[in-house]
Design an enzyme around this catalytic site. Structure first.
Site: not given
Ligand code: BDR
Ligand code: CA
Length: 316
Positions: A242
């Site tokens: 992400h």
């Molecule tokens: C986001 O949530 C976290 O678990 C990850 O680091 C990312 O920023 C994805 O939904």
């Protein structure tokens, strides 16, 4: 000229990869500091993880400032089920030799913004938006000096990952997110719709591992850990990476495309709390307040990531 940025983050393996990517691009980005927030794991751990990551990259000159230990309203939401107990499970880095520069992330943001010309500094938000919301509340004039905010959060077509309706970073502090989306700041958003295109396929994991330096070895450990959860969830094509999307956008914006639209955050409904209501089809008269990305050249993203991480050089 390099672009001055501050990274606000809750590491998290994917946050840590984003920090590595930013620190691998000193010709394009100057990381003025890192502010931490509770999110994937509690604040004490996200701060330690940020310290470990700058040490890994040999960049202990980058100051880490601890920020909010919980959301504006209610209890902290964490995601150990994805990231492991430490938040950086998958590679056991040494206890950091350096310490956080302060526990006043909001003060650091204010001072740094006041020390730079208006419009100079970009804030990259990789976790819940609590620190930025506090800056907006306490020091609105300093916040107005931001060039822009590029954030990972929310979803439209992909809807939710922590609840059926909400993405984690927004769900973990919906009141903060609502404040940010109402702020009038220039916002660029990387929602799940984009990050779910950035799947770590076997071929892409092999390319990362083949870089063969210490940073890539550590990243290999991290991604192999968190994908065990995401593979169950998303299937065999690989887990999404992400947060590095935010840094990749700064380095190569042409990889992404999106729309300038209205985004509102649901804070009331128990069923859909934390939902990002994105007017993708422009079916309301609500004023556009964010540039929301919808697609990404995923091969181009991974080529950029591998090329930049190769800059760390050094042995294993
Ligand atoms: C986001 O949530 C976290 O678990 C990850 O680091 C990312 O920023 C994805 O939904
Ligand atoms: Ca994150």
């Amino acid at each position: 000229m390099t672009r001055p940025i501050i990274i606000d983050t809750d590491p998290g393996q994917d946050d840590a990869v984003a920090v590595c990517l930013a620190l691998a691009a000193p010709d394009a980005l100057t990381v003025l500091g890192i502010t931490t927030v509770a999110g994937n794991v509690p604040l004490a751990l996200t701060t330690i993880n940020a310290l470990k990551t700058v040490e890994l990259c040999g960049r202990t000159d980058v100051p880490i400032h601890a920020g909010a230990a919980g959301p504006l309203v209610g209890e902290a939401v964490t995601a150990e089920h994805v990231h492991g107990r430490t938040g950086l499970d998958g590679y056991d880095l040494p206890t950091p030799a350096i310490a956080a520069a302060s526990s006043d992330a909001v003060g650091f943001l204010r001072e740094t913004l006041e020390a730079h010309p208006p419009g100079a500094v970009t804030l990259c938000c990789l976790g819940p938006l609590t620190n930025l919301a506090l800056l907006l509340k306490r020091h609105p004039d300093a916040a107005a000096r931001l060039h822009s905010v590029v954030l990972m959060g929310g979803a439209y077509f992909e809807v939710g990952n922590i609840t059926p309706a909400a993405e984690f970073n927004i769900y973990a502090d919906p009141e903060a997110a609502a404040k940010v989306f109402a702020s009038g700041l220039e916002l660029t958003v990387m929602p799940l719709d984009v990050t779910h295109q950035l799947l770590l396929t076997e071929a892409r994991k092999s390319a990362l591992a083949a870089i063969g330096n210490r940073v890539s070895d550590v990243i290999d450990g991290w991604v192999n850990f968190f994908e065990r959860f995401d593979l169950d969830k998303y299937g065999a094509d690989g887990a999404p990476l992400h947060d590095p999307s935010v840094i990749a956008y700064l380095l190569q914006p042409e990889l992404f495309s999106g729309r300038h639209i209205n985004v509102e955050i649901e804070c009331e409904s128990p069923l859909t709390r934390g939902m990002s209501v994105m007017d993708w089809w422009r079916v309301t008269d609500r004023k556009p307040n964010a540039q929301v990305m919808g697609s990404v050249d995923a091969d181009g993203f991974y080529a950029l990531l591998c090329e930049r991480l190769g800059h760390f050089g050094g042995g294993r």
